[in-house]
Scaffold this motif. Structure first.
Motif, PDB file in Angstrom:
ATOM      1  N   UNK A   4       0.897  -1.168   0.022  1.00 13.91           N
ATOM      2  CA  UNK A   4      -0.052  -0.026  -0.009  1.00 13.91           C
ATOM      3  C   UNK A   4       0.997   1.138  -0.027  1.00 13.91           C
ATOM      4  N   UNK A   5       0.411   2.272  -0.477  1.00  9.52           N
ATOM      5  CA  UNK A   5       0.890   3.591  -0.480  1.00  9.52           C
ATOM      6  C   UNK A   5       1.026   4.266   1.208  1.00  9.52           C
ATOM      7  N   UNK A   6       2.296   5.087   1.180  1.00 10.51           N
ATOM      8  CA  UNK A   6       2.391   5.771   2.432  1.00 10.51           C
ATOM      9  C   UNK A   6       1.039   6.597   2.579  1.00 10.51           C
ATOM     10  N   UNK A   7       0.719   6.919   3.793  1.00 16.92           N
ATOM     11  CA  UNK A   7      -0.411   7.597   3.926  1.00 16.92           C
ATOM     12  C   UNK A   7      -0.072   8.959   4.066  1.00 16.92           C
ATOM     13  N   UNK A  23       1.188   4.946  -9.839  1.00 13.70           N
ATOM     14  CA  UNK A  23       0.293   5.178 -10.836  1.00 13.70           C
ATOM     15  C   UNK A  23       0.725   5.398 -12.266  1.00 13.70           C
ATOM     16  N   UNK A  24       2.075   5.187 -12.394  1.00 10.96           N
ATOM     17  CA  UNK A  24       2.474   5.081 -13.962  1.00 10.96           C
ATOM     18  C   UNK A  24       2.319   6.367 -14.543  1.00 10.96           C
ATOM     19  N   UNK A 288      -5.229   7.826   0.071  1.00 10.86           N
ATOM     20  CA  UNK A 288      -4.293   6.833   0.374  1.00 10.86           C
ATOM     21  C   UNK A 288      -4.372   5.848  -0.461  1.00 10.86           C
ATOM     22  N   UNK A 289      -5.640   5.590  -1.135  1.00 13.38           N
ATOM     23  CA  UNK A 289      -5.668   4.450  -2.020  1.00 13.38           C
ATOM     24  C   UNK A 289      -5.062   4.721  -3.477  1.00 13.38           C
ATOM     25  N   UNK A 290      -4.743   5.843  -3.829  1.00 15.96           N
ATOM     26  CA  UNK A 290      -4.371   6.551  -5.154  1.00 15.96           C
ATOM     27  C   UNK A 290      -4.907   7.766  -5.640  1.00 15.96           C
ATOM     28  N   UNK A 291      -5.023   7.814  -6.790  1.00 19.57           N
ATOM     29  CA  UNK A 291      -5.390   8.894  -7.573  1.00 19.57           C
ATOM     30  C   UNK A 291      -6.878   8.960  -7.366  1.00 19.57           C
ATOM     31  N   UNK A 349      -9.207  -4.580  -9.656  1.00 19.78           N
ATOM     32  CA  UNK A 349      -9.923  -3.621  -8.948  1.00 19.78           C
ATOM     33  C   UNK A 349      -8.837  -2.469  -8.130  1.00 19.78           C
ATOM     34  N   UNK A 350      -7.861  -2.998  -7.735  1.00 22.01           N
ATOM     35  CA  UNK A 350      -6.955  -2.529  -6.993  1.00 22.01           C
ATOM     36  C   UNK A 350      -5.969  -1.408  -7.955  1.00 22.01           C
ATOM     37  N   UNK A 351      -5.794  -1.986  -8.914  1.00 25.24           N
ATOM     38  CA  UNK A 351      -5.113  -1.037  -9.930  1.00 25.24           C
ATOM     39  C   UNK A 351      -5.780   0.087 -10.465  1.00 25.24           C
TER      40      UNK A 351
END
Length: 490
Positions: A4-7, A23-24, A288-291, A349-351
């Motif tokens: 997981x990403x850092x918060x 996130x490329x 914290x989950x992404x974009x 789903x996560x990606x």
């Protein structure tokens, strides 16, 4: 799926850096301080470009292209301009390499020294105004409304992907006018264009204001700006529009015959936004989950993930989904039907959550039997099972609602983190918490510099809607007639 990403709460800077990479969107290049914008990141930038370019053309501007290299002598013609950029310039001194006679690869040929060094453009005012001298003779040639999409180089020592890189992409508008009033109106019009783009497409609320003399663009009489608040409470300058007066016209002797048949210098503007907007987009909305991308700028607005066992189930799902994909595309919705077999639905789903796809649909064998489909919103992460019939309209409405909702969330955040302060103790306490501080300032550059030295806060802008309000400078206690916005900034 990677860890997981850092918060944001634990380490906002590390969260940002990791998100850009995972996130490329971009990565560091072999040249220190430069970046490679990867396809997914460039797709977002392309959507920004397309929207802005349409807005520029709607306001009468046309695109052109000017050279990357600027003769060094050009930068010497406008004193404040060269002073503002001298420390950031990359300089070309030679035009040829040769093989090292000692076998050490290639070396600079000492016999190929340029007569005049060339500057890799940090901005294009000088090279463009040298061209305008040949293009403008009469008031009939005005206004001249030119924009260019280009790359520029500013030799930054402390770099960060999108936010501050040695080379970056941008657009720069350069216009010439017959009167001072026309040039001021152009400067203000382009500020409005930037503000509309930020709020309508990026879903990012901005403050419109004027920069202080300390923060003004080198060579401008006045700099207008839009300032946005990031989720860590810091400010980010998202766009600037400069009233250049007659400074560059005088430096490059750009004169015209006016309607009174008199010779006069033209009036100029310049304005620009850059790939820094990518950093703003990330930090204004993501979690914290992404974009979290506003639908108007998302490369993929809707992704559909089938959940199936065996080829027969997949073919049945395709038969139902393919007409939906076609219908959504006909309504201008970018959609991806991801039935690739090399990744599990959970991984997908996560990606797609990491990449900020606004709407995710999932459909399995039970959904097929029940006539339903699952819809997940990226902004709220809510999942709802709903009838397949009519889902096309639901998707379109959901995309519109996401666009509005993330703007409102950012607006509410800014409101909750904007504070009026009236004493130095209040100022120093609040600036540690982050956010925008509305405070009185005595108008002196010395006070502005002292506040920056003591707190690392700068005056982001003098808001255009600031009302006359008697008060005392937060540091010196000197009389002040209006408030300005202070913040720590990127």
């Amino acid at each position: 799926m990677s860890k997981s990403l850092p918060s944001r709460a634990d380490n906002y800077s590390e969260w940002y850096n990791e998100l850009v990479k995972r996130a490329d969107l971009a990565e560091n290049s072999a040249v220190r301080g430069c970046m490679i914008i990867k396809p997914y990141g460039y797709s977002i930038w392309e959507k920004m470009q397309r929207a802005l370019d349409d807005m520029f053309k709607e306001t009468g501007h046309t695109n052109a292209y000017f050279p990357l290299f600027i003769p060094k002598s050009f930068l010497s013609k406008e004193a404040s301009h060269v002073e503002g950029f001298a420390k950031e310039c990359a300089v070309v001194t030679h035009y040829r390499l040769k093989n090292d006679p000692n076998g050490g690869g290639v070396i600079v040929d000492p016999d190929a020294k340029l007569e005049e060094e060339l500057i890799v453009r940090p901005t294009s005012e000088t090279v463009i105004w040298s061209s305008y001298k040949n293009w403008i003779q009469s008031y009939r040639d005005l206004p001249l409304l030119i924009n260019q999409w280009a790359n520029v180089v500013r030799w930054e020592m402390r770099t960060r992907l999108f936010l501050r890189t040695a080379e970056f992409l941008w657009q720069e508008g350069h216009t010439a006018h017959a009167t001072k009033q026309e040039a001021i109106e152009e400067t203000e019009q382009m500020l409005e264009v930037y503000a509309e783009f930020a709020e309508t497409f990026m879903a990012m609320p901005v403050l419109k204001g004027i920069k202080t003399a300390n923060e003004r663009f080198a060579g401008a009489d006045e700099t207008y700006c839009i300032e946005a608040m990031m989720q860590d409470g810091k400010a980010l300058q998202a766009g600037t529009s400069h009233f250049l007066g007659q400074n560059f016209a005088k430096a490059f002797d750009v004169k015209f015959v006016n309607k009174e048949n008199q010779l006069d210098y033209v009036w100029g503007t310049s304005w620009g936004v850059s790939t820094r907007l990518m950093g703003a987009l990330i930090m204004a909305h993501s979690d914290d989950q992404g974009l979290v991308l506003p639908p108007k700028l998302a490369p993929i607005q809707v992704v559909i993930v089938p959940i199936y066992k065996g080829e027969e189930q997949l073919e049945n799902i395709k038969a139902r989904i393919n007409p939906l994909v076609k219908a959504l595309k006909s309504r201008g919705v970018s959609v991806k039907f991801d039935f690739a077999e090399n990744q599990s639905p959970g991984f997908k789903f996560a990606e797609y959550e990491l990449k900020g796809v606004p709407v995710r649909l999932a459909i399995g064998n039970r959904d097929m039997e029940n006539g339903t489909i699952e819809l997940a919103r990226r902004d709220t992460r809510e999942k709802t099972s709903m009838p397949f019939e009519g889902i096309e309209d639901v998707i379109v409405d959901t995309l519109e609602d996401i666009q509005k909702s993330i703007y409102q969330k950012a607006l509410d955040f800014r409101a909750a983190n904007t504070f009026e302060v009236n004493s130095w103790d209040e100022f120093t306490a609040k600036i540690e918490e982050g956010g925008f501080l509305s405070a009185h300032w005595d108008g002196s550059s010395e006070t502005e510099e002292k506040i920056k030295e003591l707190t690392k806060a700068t005056i982001r802008c003098i808001p255009l809607d600031a009302k006359e309000e008697a008060g005392k400078c937060v540091l010196t206690g000197a009389p002040s007639s209006r408030r300005v916005i202070f913040a720590r900034a990127y």
